[in-house]
Design a protein around this motif. Structure first.
Motif, PDB file in Angstrom:
ATOM      1  N   GLU A 154      -7.395 -10.239   3.925  1.00 54.06           N
ATOM      2  CA  GLU A 154      -8.660 -10.187   3.190  1.00 54.06           C
ATOM      3  C   GLU A 154      -9.599  -9.105   3.723  1.00 54.06           C
ATOM      4  O   GLU A 154     -10.357  -8.519   2.979  1.00 54.06           O
ATOM      5  CB  GLU A 154      -9.383 -11.542   3.284  1.00 54.06           C
ATOM      6  N   GLU A 155      -9.532  -8.879   5.045  1.00 52.19           N
ATOM      7  CA  GLU A 155     -10.579  -8.083   5.680  1.00 52.19           C
ATOM      8  C   GLU A 155     -10.239  -6.612   5.868  1.00 52.19           C
ATOM      9  O   GLU A 155     -11.130  -5.774   5.903  1.00 52.19           O
ATOM     10  CB  GLU A 155     -10.927  -8.690   7.060  1.00 52.19           C
ATOM     11  N   LEU A 156      -8.956  -6.303   6.037  1.00 53.07           N
ATOM     12  CA  LEU A 156      -8.580  -4.930   6.364  1.00 53.07           C
ATOM     13  C   LEU A 156      -8.519  -4.095   5.087  1.00 53.07           C
ATOM     14  O   LEU A 156      -7.870  -4.486   4.118  1.00 53.07           O
ATOM     15  CB  LEU A 156      -7.207  -4.948   7.058  1.00 53.07           C
ATOM     16  N   SER A 157      -9.167  -2.950   5.097  1.00 53.12           N
ATOM     17  CA  SER A 157      -9.100  -2.074   3.926  1.00 53.12           C
ATOM     18  C   SER A 157      -7.730  -1.402   3.879  1.00 53.12           C
ATOM     19  O   SER A 157      -7.024  -1.327   4.889  1.00 53.12           O
ATOM     20  CB  SER A 157     -10.188  -1.000   3.999  1.00 53.12           C
ATOM     21  N   ILE A 195       0.854  -1.180   0.000  1.00 48.16           N
ATOM     22  CA  ILE A 195       0.000   0.000   0.000  1.00 48.16           C
ATOM     23  C   ILE A 195       0.891   1.232   0.000  1.00 48.16           C
ATOM     24  O   ILE A 195       2.075   1.154   0.318  1.00 48.16           O
ATOM     25  CB  ILE A 195      -0.942   0.049   1.228  1.00 48.16           C
ATOM     26  N   THR A 196       0.304   2.366  -0.339  1.00 47.28           N
ATOM     27  CA  THR A 196       1.025   3.638  -0.318  1.00 47.28           C
ATOM     28  C   THR A 196       0.294   4.581   0.623  1.00 47.28           C
ATOM     29  O   THR A 196      -0.929   4.739   0.522  1.00 47.28           O
ATOM     30  CB  THR A 196       1.103   4.233  -1.735  1.00 47.28           C
ATOM     31  N   ASP A 197       1.038   5.188   1.547  1.00 49.23           N
ATOM     32  CA  ASP A 197       0.394   6.077   2.514  1.00 49.23           C
ATOM     33  C   ASP A 197       0.281   7.505   1.973  1.00 49.23           C
ATOM     34  O   ASP A 197       0.657   7.786   0.841  1.00 49.23           O
ATOM     35  CB  ASP A 197       1.104   6.014   3.875  1.00 49.23           C
ATOM     36  N   GLU A 198      -0.246   8.397   2.832  1.00 44.45           N
ATOM     37  CA  GLU A 198      -0.511   9.771   2.399  1.00 44.45           C
ATOM     38  C   GLU A 198       0.747  10.520   2.007  1.00 44.45           C
ATOM     39  O   GLU A 198       0.705  11.445   1.206  1.00 44.45           O
ATOM     40  CB  GLU A 198      -1.246  10.524   3.510  1.00 44.45           C
ATOM     41  N   SER A 199       1.898  10.130   2.589  1.00 43.44           N
ATOM     42  CA  SER A 199       3.136  10.820   2.223  1.00 43.44           C
ATOM     43  C   SER A 199       3.869  10.107   1.090  1.00 43.44           C
ATOM     44  O   SER A 199       5.064  10.278   0.886  1.00 43.44           O
ATOM     45  CB  SER A 199       4.041  10.966   3.456  1.00 43.44           C
ATOM     46  N   ASP A 240      -5.812  -8.323  13.120  1.00 45.52           N
ATOM     47  CA  ASP A 240      -6.667  -9.500  13.080  1.00 45.52           C
ATOM     48  C   ASP A 240      -6.104 -10.499  12.090  1.00 45.52           C
ATOM     49  O   ASP A 240      -5.539 -10.114  11.062  1.00 45.52           O
ATOM     50  CB  ASP A 240      -8.085  -9.087  12.665  1.00 45.52           C
ATOM     51  N   LYS A 241      -6.234 -11.792  12.379  1.00 42.08           N
ATOM     52  CA  LYS A 241      -5.602 -12.800  11.521  1.00 42.08           C
ATOM     53  C   LYS A 241      -6.154 -12.782  10.098  1.00 42.08           C
ATOM     54  O   LYS A 241      -5.538 -13.307   9.191  1.00 42.08           O
ATOM     55  CB  LYS A 241      -5.696 -14.190  12.145  1.00 42.08           C
ATOM     56  N   ASP A 242      -7.296 -12.157   9.880  1.00 51.07           N
ATOM     57  CA  ASP A 242      -7.871 -12.023   8.528  1.00 51.07           C
ATOM     58  C   ASP A 242      -7.473 -10.716   7.859  1.00 51.07           C
ATOM     59  O   ASP A 242      -8.138 -10.268   6.930  1.00 51.07           O
ATOM     60  CB  ASP A 242      -9.400 -12.113   8.607  1.00 51.07           C
ATOM     61  N   TRP A 243      -6.366 -10.101   8.327  1.00 51.02           N
ATOM     62  CA  TRP A 243      -5.989  -8.770   7.839  1.00 51.02           C
ATOM     63  C   TRP A 243      -5.812  -8.710   6.334  1.00 51.02           C
ATOM     64  O   TRP A 243      -6.143  -7.690   5.715  1.00 51.02           O
ATOM     65  CB  TRP A 243      -4.702  -8.307   8.540  1.00 51.02           C
TER      66      TRP A 243
END
Length: 84
Positions: free
Chosen positions: A66-69, A7-11, A61-64
């Motif tokens: 798939e589940e974490l946006s 992922i790419t953050d705001e900076s 969470d272990k489903d990070w």
């Protein structure tokens, strides 16, 4: 196959996030993952930025995967990285 997310953050820092122990051979990784899975179902995720900034360890969470946006993952990295 090592599960990871980028992922790419705001900076505009690109982060590669990998669940700890995911790089071990499958039998060892399976045992390590079970050990690493906390009682509350969280796992340790290590996020490494491009450009050599500090690596961040997250308890997610272990489903990070798939589940974490992306937004939630970025927020977790940002708050962990700021030392709060």
């Amino acid at each position: 196959m090592m599960k990871q997310r980028e992922i790419t953050d705001e900076s505009n820092t690109a982060w590669t996030c990998v669940q700890a122990y995911a790089g071990l051979d499958s039998k060892t990784a399976e045992q390590a993952t079970k050990l690493a899975e906390a009682q509350d179902g969280t796992v340790t995720v290590v996020c490494t930025p491009s450009g050599g900034a500090q690596t961040v360890r997250l308890e997610l969470d272990k489903d990070w995967l798939e589940e974490l946006s992306d937004e939630e993952l970025t927020t977790a990295i940002t708050s962990a990285g700021s030392g709060s």
